[in-house]
Design a protein around this motif. Structure first.
Motif, mmCIF file in Angstrom:
data_model
loop_
_atom_site.group_PDB
_atom_site.id
_atom_site.type_symbol
_atom_site.label_atom_id
_atom_site.label_comp_id
_atom_site.label_asym_id
_atom_site.label_seq_id
_atom_site.Cartn_x
_atom_site.Cartn_y
_atom_site.Cartn_z
ATOM 1 N N LEU A 1 -32.775 38.141 -37.699
ATOM 2 C CA LEU A 1 -33.910 37.832 -38.572
ATOM 3 C C LEU A 1 -33.702 38.384 -39.972
ATOM 4 C CD1 LEU A 1 -37.284 38.352 -36.703
ATOM 5 C CD2 LEU A 1 -36.515 36.331 -37.945
ATOM 6 N N ILE B 1 -41.032 42.999 -33.631
ATOM 7 C CA ILE B 1 -40.672 42.581 -34.996
ATOM 8 C C ILE B 1 -40.992 43.689 -36.000
ATOM 9 C CG2 ILE B 1 -41.176 40.919 -36.839
ATOM 10 C CD1 ILE B 1 -41.747 38.878 -34.554
ATOM 11 N N ARG C 1 -39.233 29.468 -35.060
ATOM 12 C CA ARG C 1 -40.566 29.247 -35.633
ATOM 13 C C ARG C 1 -40.624 29.724 -37.076
ATOM 14 N NH1 ARG C 1 -43.355 30.857 -30.170
ATOM 15 N NH2 ARG C 1 -42.679 32.912 -30.812
ATOM 16 N N TYR C 2 -39.969 30.846 -37.334
ATOM 17 C CA TYR C 2 -39.959 31.382 -38.696
ATOM 18 C C TYR C 2 -39.303 30.393 -39.654
ATOM 19 C CZ TYR C 2 -38.401 34.199 -42.651
ATOM 20 O OH TYR C 2 -38.141 34.658 -43.912
ATOM 21 N N GLY D 1 -41.284 27.162 -40.260
ATOM 22 C CA GLY D 1 -42.409 27.465 -41.141
ATOM 23 C C GLY D 1 -41.974 27.653 -42.580
ATOM 24 N N GLU D 2 -40.893 28.387 -42.769
ATOM 25 C CA GLU D 2 -40.442 28.686 -44.129
ATOM 26 C C GLU D 2 -39.938 27.430 -44.842
ATOM 27 O OE1 GLU D 2 -40.329 32.002 -45.953
ATOM 28 O OE2 GLU D 2 -42.004 31.731 -44.591
ATOM 29 N N MET E 1 -34.021 36.130 -43.182
ATOM 30 C CA MET E 1 -35.022 36.345 -44.232
ATOM 31 C C MET E 1 -34.351 36.447 -45.597
ATOM 32 S SD MET E 1 -37.586 38.865 -42.161
ATOM 33 C CE MET E 1 -39.006 38.814 -43.211
ATOM 34 N N ALA F 1 -45.252 35.658 -42.663
ATOM 35 C CA ALA F 1 -43.958 35.488 -41.984
ATOM 36 C C ALA F 1 -44.076 35.862 -40.509
ATOM 37 C CB ALA F 1 -42.890 36.337 -42.663
ATOM 38 N N TYR G 1 -34.453 33.810 -30.190
ATOM 39 C CA TYR G 1 -34.170 32.561 -30.909
ATOM 40 C C TYR G 1 -35.461 31.843 -31.266
ATOM 41 C CZ TYR G 1 -29.093 32.472 -29.996
ATOM 42 O OH TYR G 1 -27.756 32.730 -29.990
ATOM 43 N N ARG H 1 -42.762 25.426 -45.909
ATOM 44 C CA ARG H 1 -43.406 26.080 -47.038
ATOM 45 C C ARG H 1 -42.643 25.799 -48.329
ATOM 46 N NH1 ARG H 1 -42.732 30.790 -49.864
ATOM 47 N NH2 ARG H 1 -41.072 31.597 -48.548
ATOM 48 N N GLN I 1 -38.527 46.417 -36.210
ATOM 49 C CA GLN I 1 -37.341 46.095 -37.007
ATOM 50 C C GLN I 1 -37.647 46.119 -38.498
ATOM 51 O OE1 GLN I 1 -35.856 42.321 -35.603
ATOM 52 N NE2 GLN I 1 -35.766 43.062 -33.494
ATOM 53 N N GLU J 1 -45.723 33.030 -38.722
ATOM 54 C CA GLU J 1 -44.767 31.928 -38.513
ATOM 55 C C GLU J 1 -43.888 32.196 -37.301
ATOM 56 O OE1 GLU J 1 -42.536 31.723 -42.087
ATOM 57 O OE2 GLU J 1 -43.740 30.107 -42.935
ATOM 58 N N MET J 2 -43.364 33.422 -37.230
ATOM 59 C CA MET J 2 -42.447 33.748 -36.153
ATOM 60 C C MET J 2 -43.109 33.632 -34.787
ATOM 61 S SD MET J 2 -40.501 37.013 -37.731
ATOM 62 C CE MET J 2 -39.752 36.878 -39.352
ATOM 63 N N LEU J 3 -44.410 33.895 -34.741
ATOM 64 C CA LEU J 3 -45.094 33.916 -33.456
ATOM 65 C C LEU J 3 -45.898 32.654 -33.208
ATOM 66 C CD1 LEU J 3 -46.245 37.600 -33.810
ATOM 67 C CD2 LEU J 3 -44.414 36.749 -32.357
ATOM 68 N N GLY J 4 -45.879 31.758 -34.171
ATOM 69 C CA GLY J 4 -46.626 30.519 -34.009
ATOM 70 C C GLY J 4 -48.132 30.703 -34.137
ATOM 71 N N ILE K 1 -38.400 33.073 -31.877
ATOM 72 C CA ILE K 1 -39.043 33.722 -33.024
ATOM 73 C C ILE K 1 -38.376 33.256 -34.316
ATOM 74 C CG2 ILE K 1 -39.280 35.950 -34.206
ATOM 75 C CD1 ILE K 1 -39.763 37.208 -31.442
ATOM 76 N N ARG K 2 -37.049 33.241 -34.313
ATOM 77 C CA ARG K 2 -36.318 32.821 -35.523
ATOM 78 C C ARG K 2 -36.583 31.352 -35.836
ATOM 79 N NH1 ARG K 2 -30.387 35.158 -33.859
ATOM 80 N NH2 ARG K 2 -31.064 37.200 -33.149
#
Lengths: 298, 158
Positions: free
Chosen positions: A277, B7, A207-208, A211-212, A281, B18, A202, A215, B10, B21-24, A204-205
């Motif tokens: 993810l 990641i 933060r993604y 960020g997105e 995405m 990207a 969760y 952006r 996958q 971002e996911m990993l900060g 990871i998702r």
């Protein structure tokens, strides 16, 4: 303590057991959809307490102090919060506890997302002095153990409260499904490693997405709990309802408008990241396309 | 950086931005981490998973079970290395089953090619006692990716 059919039953029991007609309940908004309707069904009067982006959607004493009257019986504290993902730290809760100590206001603390926090451990208001005696604590298995649909939650409260609300539970429900209860025992005794893995995923998702959205120009505050992000869509000029409806029909991405979480605010949408993810995405690329289209219309 | 590997397994085509971002972390830091993983040999390469039914129906895959006489000082390694050198061979693994020792995945243009490859190339290597060829009829899942159907989302209800 009562094992309930989901956290929702626990909330229903608490307000029905506690409220007399006309009693006022402070409902922190934005929040899960059921509080205000359940309060009304129980004869109470919901009083909306909006939290603000400037405070990272945390509840501050200033947000509700002036709304307290002699009829105020209950404060509903939903943290980690759905839809904003805001969490309350010990320091955030202390002034609220300090204020409540001199009142007769009870707390309904809905901590269903307590296991889903990122970067810090969840802190419950019952850990503060004098709060356990006045707190109805609600939690459940749907979020921490991804057991949505098994319908299992629980409520812990001081004995006088439990002895009253257990009457409603016994007559209305009798007993939560034992199949779910057995599954929950398994979850509690042998699934800690799985939960840790889920929370990492969760994170990871989360933060993604944060960020997105930043952006894409939909400013998104950094949620520290639950599995939602809550970006601001004011820049598009649409209401949250218009935005979500168009996004759903034009790009087939389902999001929830701020307006679904109480009438006290606008300009935000909720995105759940309880999806893979890969799906997220794809969703982001569709939202990006949608935003370009909106831009072109201006 | 376990998360990076997870990641990339996958989706190896994800952008550094990207991934960061996911990993900060920043895109540059993500690129550095990947380079480290490549240099240290953790990441061996990047490949693509193809549905052969859609791409090239005639390709044939087979799993060959080989019984091998282990050799003094190097066990199964030398024979495995000999087998690895063939372009037809997709993978070679040493197995713990007692029934056979090496599992070899072979790819060929048609059934006959694979059968001849096994009988003329593999079976004739010194130290190979027997071969048993299993042709693959259909792949359902490969490297965690669903080949035959849409992957269901692991958690649709909230």
């Amino acid at each position: 303590m009562i094992v309930t059919v989901g956290g929702s039953e626990a909330i229903d029991l608490a307000v029905r057991g506690l409220l007399d007609p006309g009693d006022e309940v402070l409902v922190v908004e934005p929040c899960f959809v059921c509080y205000a309707p359940l309060v009304e069904l129980a004869g109470g009067v919901p009083v909306s307490v909006p939290t603000r982006i400037e405070n990272n959607f945390k509840l501050t004493l200033e947000d509700f102090k002036d709304k307290v009257t002699e009829r105020t019986k209950l404060l509903i504290l939903p943290f980690p919060n759905n839809p904003t993902g805001a969490v309350m730290t010990k320091e955030d809760l202390e002034p609220i506890a300090e204020f409540l100590r001199d009142t007769n206001i009870m707390i309904l603390s809905d901590e269903i997302y307590s296991e889903l926090t990122y970067g810090r451990k969840h802190f419950s208001i019952i850990e503060l002095e004098g709060m356990r005696e006045r707190t109805i604590y609600v939690n459940g298995f749907s979020k921490a153990y991804a057991m949505t649909g098994w319908r299992l939650g629980y409520v812990a409260a001081p004995e006088p409260v439990i002895s009253q609300i257990s009457k409603i539970h016994q007559y209305g429900i009798m007993c939560s499904p034992f199949i779910s209860q057995n599954a929950a025992v398994e979850a509690l005794t042998s699934c800690d490693a799985e939960v840790d893995k889920m929370v990492d995923e969760y994170n990871i998702r989360r933060r993604y997405l944060v960020g997105e959205f930043n952006r894409l120009g939909l400013t998104c505050f950094n949620p520290e709990g639950a599995f939602y992000v809550f970006p601001c869509i004011k820049s598009t000029g649409l209401t949250s309802e218009e935005f979500c409806e168009r996004l759903l029909f034009e790009e087939k991405v389902a999001t929830v408008p701020r307006s679904a979480f109480g009438d006290s605010g606008e300009g935000y949408i909720r995105i759940s990241y309880a999806y893979s993810l890969k799906h997220l995405m794809e969703a982001i690329s569709r939202i990006e396309k949608f935003l370009k289209k909106l831009e072109a219309e201006k | 950086m376990n998360d990076i590997v997870k990641i990339l397994q996958q989706n190896a085509r994800i952008s550094n931005a990207a991934l960061g971002e996911m990993l900060g972390i920043s895109a540059e830091e993500a690129a550095e981490e990947i380079e480290k993983l490549e240099k240290s040999g953790v990441i061996k390469g990047y490949s693509v998973i193809v549905d052969d039914d859609l791409y090239d129906k005639s390709t044939v895959y087979a799993t060959i079970e080989l019984k091998v006489t282990p050799q003094r000082d190097c066990g199964f390694d030398d024979i495995a290395k000999t087998i690895m050198m063939y372009d037809e061979v997709e993978s070679v693994s040493l197995m713990s089953s007692g029934a056979y020792d090496l599992a070899v995945e072979v790819k060929g243009d048609n059934l006959k090619d694979v059968a001849f490859f096994v009988s003329e190339r593999l079976a004739t290597i010194d130290g190979i006692l027997s071969t048993s060829t299993h042709f693959i009829l259909k792949k359902y899942k490969e490297k965690g990716i669903f080949i035959d159907s849409e992957e269901p989302d692991e958690r649709g209800l909230v």
